[in-house]
Design an enzyme around this catalytic site. Structure first.
Site, PDB file in Angstrom:
ATOM      1  N   GLU A   1      -2.617 -73.524 -42.096  1.00 47.87           N
ATOM      2  CA  GLU A   1      -3.022 -74.836 -41.600  1.00 47.87           C
ATOM      3  C   GLU A   1      -3.046 -75.823 -42.764  1.00 47.87           C
ATOM      4  O   GLU A   1      -3.316 -75.448 -43.913  1.00 47.87           O
ATOM      5  CB  GLU A   1      -4.410 -74.747 -40.955  1.00 47.87           C
ATOM      6  CG  GLU A   1      -4.904 -76.059 -40.366  1.00 47.87           C
ATOM      7  CD  GLU A   1      -6.178 -75.896 -39.537  1.00 47.87           C
ATOM      8  OE1 GLU A   1      -6.616 -76.890 -38.932  1.00 47.87           O
ATOM      9  OE2 GLU A   1      -6.731 -74.777 -39.499  1.00 47.87           O
TER      10      GLU A   1
ATOM     11  N   ASN B   1      -7.358 -76.984 -35.996  1.00 47.60           N
ATOM     12  CA  ASN B   1      -7.903 -78.299 -35.660  1.00 47.60           C
ATOM     13  C   ASN B   1      -7.001 -79.432 -36.145  1.00 47.60           C
ATOM     14  O   ASN B   1      -6.940 -80.500 -35.527  1.00 47.60           O
ATOM     15  CB  ASN B   1      -9.304 -78.452 -36.269  1.00 47.60           C
ATOM     16  CG  ASN B   1     -10.319 -77.519 -35.652  1.00 47.60           C
ATOM     17  OD1 ASN B   1     -10.054 -76.870 -34.646  1.00 47.60           O
ATOM     18  ND2 ASN B   1     -11.484 -77.425 -36.260  1.00 47.60           N
TER      19      ASN B   1
ATOM     20  N   ASN C   1      -4.706 -76.545 -29.351  1.00 47.02           N
ATOM     21  CA  ASN C   1      -5.622 -75.698 -30.115  1.00 47.02           C
ATOM     22  C   ASN C   1      -7.066 -75.969 -29.706  1.00 47.02           C
ATOM     23  O   ASN C   1      -7.500 -77.124 -29.689  1.00 47.02           O
ATOM     24  CB  ASN C   1      -5.476 -75.975 -31.616  1.00 47.02           C
ATOM     25  CG  ASN C   1      -6.476 -75.192 -32.447  1.00 47.02           C
ATOM     26  OD1 ASN C   1      -6.309 -74.002 -32.654  1.00 47.02           O
ATOM     27  ND2 ASN C   1      -7.519 -75.852 -32.916  1.00 47.02           N
ATOM     28  N   GLU C   2      -7.785 -74.914 -29.345  1.00 48.72           N
ATOM     29  CA  GLU C   2      -9.234 -74.964 -29.099  1.00 48.72           C
ATOM     30  C   GLU C   2      -9.651 -76.187 -28.277  1.00 48.72           C
ATOM     31  O   GLU C   2     -10.610 -76.886 -28.624  1.00 48.72           O
ATOM     32  CB  GLU C   2      -9.998 -74.910 -30.424  1.00 48.72           C
ATOM     33  CG  GLU C   2      -9.853 -73.576 -31.132  1.00 48.72           C
ATOM     34  CD  GLU C   2     -10.741 -73.435 -32.362  1.00 48.72           C
ATOM     35  OE1 GLU C   2     -11.394 -74.417 -32.760  1.00 48.72           O
ATOM     36  OE2 GLU C   2     -10.795 -72.325 -32.921  1.00 48.72           O
TER      37      GLU C   2
ATOM     38  N   TYR D   1     -14.629 -65.542 -35.099  1.00 43.94           N
ATOM     39  CA  TYR D   1     -14.986 -65.414 -36.509  1.00 43.94           C
ATOM     40  C   TYR D   1     -16.360 -64.758 -36.594  1.00 43.94           C
ATOM     41  O   TYR D   1     -17.230 -64.993 -35.742  1.00 43.94           O
ATOM     42  CB  TYR D   1     -15.032 -66.783 -37.184  1.00 43.94           C
ATOM     43  CG  TYR D   1     -13.695 -67.479 -37.245  1.00 43.94           C
ATOM     44  CD1 TYR D   1     -12.762 -67.144 -38.221  1.00 43.94           C
ATOM     45  CD2 TYR D   1     -13.368 -68.474 -36.327  1.00 43.94           C
ATOM     46  CE1 TYR D   1     -11.539 -67.781 -38.286  1.00 43.94           C
ATOM     47  CE2 TYR D   1     -12.141 -69.117 -36.386  1.00 43.94           C
ATOM     48  CZ  TYR D   1     -11.221 -68.765 -37.370  1.00 43.94           C
ATOM     49  OH  TYR D   1     -10.002 -69.402 -37.421  1.00 43.94           O
TER      50      TYR D   1
ATOM     51  N   GLU E   1      -6.538 -66.606 -33.881  1.00 45.21           N
ATOM     52  CA  GLU E   1      -7.451 -66.893 -34.993  1.00 45.21           C
ATOM     53  C   GLU E   1      -8.508 -65.802 -35.011  1.00 45.21           C
ATOM     54  O   GLU E   1      -9.231 -65.625 -34.031  1.00 45.21           O
ATOM     55  CB  GLU E   1      -8.118 -68.268 -34.873  1.00 45.21           C
ATOM     56  CG  GLU E   1      -7.195 -69.445 -35.143  1.00 45.21           C
ATOM     57  CD  GLU E   1      -7.941 -70.772 -35.225  1.00 45.21           C
ATOM     58  OE1 GLU E   1      -9.117 -70.774 -35.674  1.00 45.21           O
ATOM     59  OE2 GLU E   1      -7.356 -71.793 -34.843  1.00 45.21           O
TER      60      GLU E   1
ATOM     61  N   GLN F   1      -7.308 -67.448 -42.560  1.00 47.47           N
ATOM     62  CA  GLN F   1      -5.953 -67.927 -42.821  1.00 47.47           C
ATOM     63  C   GLN F   1      -5.347 -67.105 -43.953  1.00 47.47           C
ATOM     64  O   GLN F   1      -5.820 -65.988 -44.170  1.00 47.47           O
ATOM     65  CB  GLN F   1      -6.000 -69.410 -43.106  1.00 47.47           C
ATOM     66  CG  GLN F   1      -6.532 -70.196 -41.895  1.00 47.47           C
ATOM     67  CD  GLN F   1      -6.482 -71.710 -42.057  1.00 47.47           C
ATOM     68  OE1 GLN F   1      -5.845 -72.257 -42.929  1.00 47.47           O
ATOM     69  NE2 GLN F   1      -7.215 -72.409 -41.182  1.00 47.47           N
TER      70      GLN F   1
END
Length: 506
Positions: free
Chosen positions: A27, A72, A172-173, A244, A292, A353
């Protein structure tokens, strides 16, 4: 010392392993790209400015498909900013991470870097502040061979042949209030469906990922997946999961059972997707892109974010540079085991990442690159987990968890290919070593011959907080297991507390 028994039957197949399970994520965030993979003034930089020491480590890590450019970041990104003459590219404010994006690296440069590391490109489109037309424009630019204004532009920018991107993320999200363009499940599902249909009219061969929940703790979890898939079921191939994990309040034992949360997350999403299929009387199975996942100390980032003033928009600041411990690496290895245990439905996953930003690889400007503790479980599993994922039966003691009750002390999975079998194990106890007996009787019976240990790896440190740093880059590593052996059709080994291990049998 506790005792455990593991039963390994190679016929108890979960699925053929999709190599995209060992994907990564890059990212435009912090020092991931600038001062990470790209540092023109570095002694190791190649003629394009990419650090060759980082390229070598990414190759060693063994990542397959790499998701780009966010995250993001993508929800405010204009993909056109990253193409064309570098000197003409605009500087933009990145609202997601409160930084300035120079756009020095864009699609063409990143694709060139991927060729150097031997990984495939997975693109995300902006469905936050942009929409269907911009996604189709990017697809035409990236994948079309027919002469058009877009493909002529691509050729003029140095890439006459299509990039041939197979996997595409539809935003994304979008369930997250922090996301630019955040909307409810119905609104996102309608937009994702329209965009998917338009993209498939241009290129029917692509695979599409709809946004699932940003975590199992999201208040809309479950209903989000159902409502999104009710709109997109016929249009997409995957729904995403993001997760996460971090240690809270020094409770290492609770942290060590984090993979149970990932397991329940996957199984809940599978059940929801299959319920939507059943209601439609469809045999189609939506797969999971766990695009992710990692250990991330999110609370540290929240503290750091509060230090920025309203007029501070730095270029490539040090953001999300978590330093990973031996404990973190053991939890990380358990998450990988869990992904393999669900290889029938998790067909793609992206470690978030790769470099500097919550990453297995760290760099210092003008200085060295080194492996964090989490590097080792990923690189070893990516190399050894080939062929078919195999479910094993485990008999072990339990460890306590406030969230999940009594949890098995050991977790394990196996993989099998034409050359042999790999077994991956983790000891979740903070106090007790475990002697494991892995029954190979069914394996040798199926093979018609005996097996032997060809390599073994143990990640363990008596100091579970030990980490690899700039000053001590090799403080934590892996070593061969002590006294691992095959005796009377059984593999015998001992796992110390808080440890991850891999054994290869041939």
């Amino acid at each position: 010392m506790t005792r455990a028994r593991v039963h390994l039957d190679p016929r108890n197949e979960i699925a053929q392993i999709d190599r995209r399970l060992f994907g990564g994520f890059v990212e435009h965030l912090g020092r991931h790209i600038y001062d990470g993979i790209f540092e023109p003034g570095h002694p190791s930089a190649d003629d394009e400015g990419f650090r060759t020491d980082v390229i070598d480590l990414v190759k060693e890590l063994g990542v397959s498909t790499i998701r780009y450019p966010g995250g993001n970041f993508v929800s405010g990104y204009r993909w056109e900013d990253g193409i064309g003459p570098i000197e003409s590219r605009p500087r933009r404010l990145d609202l997601a991470w409160h930084a300035t994006e120079t756009n020095r690296i864009g699609l063409h440069e990143f694709a060139s870097w991927l060729e150097k590391v031997g990984s495939d490109l997975m693109l995300a489109v902006n469905l936050g502040t942009r929409g269907t037309q911009e996604a189709i424009d990017l697809l035409e630019y990236a994948n079309t061979s027919v002469p058009t204004a877009r493909t002529d532009e691509r050729a003029a920018n140095g890439h006459p042949e299509p990039f041939a991107v197979k996997m595409w993320c539809l935003g994304n999200e979008m369930d997250g209030p922090w996301q630019l363009g955040h909307r409810n499940a119905d609104d996102y599902g309608k937009l994702a469906s329209r965009t998917a249909k338009g993209m498939r009219q241009l290129d029917p061969s692509i695979e599409l990922v709809a946004c699932g929940s940003s975590g199992r703790s999201m208040p809309t979890f479950g209903t989000w997946e159902r409502q999104v898939l009710e709109h997109t079921f016929d249009d997409v191939d995957f729904i995403s999961c993001h997760a996460y994990y971090q240690e809270h309040d020094g409770d290492a034992q609770e942290f060590l059972v984090s993979a149970v949360d990932m397991q329940r997350f996957i199984e809940s999403v599978v059940a929801t997707a299959d319920a939507v299929a059943a209601a439609r009387k469809s045999d189609k199975r939506i797969m999971i892109s766990f695009d992710e996942w990692n250990v991330w100390y999110l609370t540290r980032w929240e503290e750091q974010a509060r230090t920025y003033g309203p007029d501070e928009w730095p270029v490539a600041p040090r953001q999300l540079e978590d330093q990973y411990s031996a404990l973190d690496a053991v939890v990380f290895g358990d998450l990988l085991i869990t992904l393999l245990q669900h290889a029938d439905r998790v067909r793609s996953a992206s470690l978030a990442q790769l470099v500097n930003v919550i990453a297995p690889i760290m760099t210092e400007p003008g200085g060295p690159a080194w492996r964090q503790t989490t590097f080792f479980p990923f690189s070893i599993t990516s190399r050894l987990a080939t062929g078919r994922a195999v479910r094993v039966q485990i008999e072990s003691e339990t460890v306590p968890s406030a969230r999940f009750g009594a949890v098995p002390q050991l977790n394990a999975v196996a993989t099998a290919d034409d050359e042999g079998v790999s077994v991956f194990l983790v000891n979740r106890s903070t106090t007790d070593a475990a002697t494991a007996t892995i029954d190979l009787g069914l394996l040798t019976s199926v093979l018609g011959r005996d097996v032997a240990v060809t390599e073994s790896h143990l990640l363990h440190d008596d100091d579970i907080s030990a980490a690899n740093t700039l000053e001590r880059p090799e403080r934590v590593g892996v070593r061969a297991l002590d006294d691992v052996r095959v005796v009377d059709s059984a593999l015998l080994l001992t796992l110390p507390p808080v440890s991850w291990a891999a054994v290869r049998l041939a």
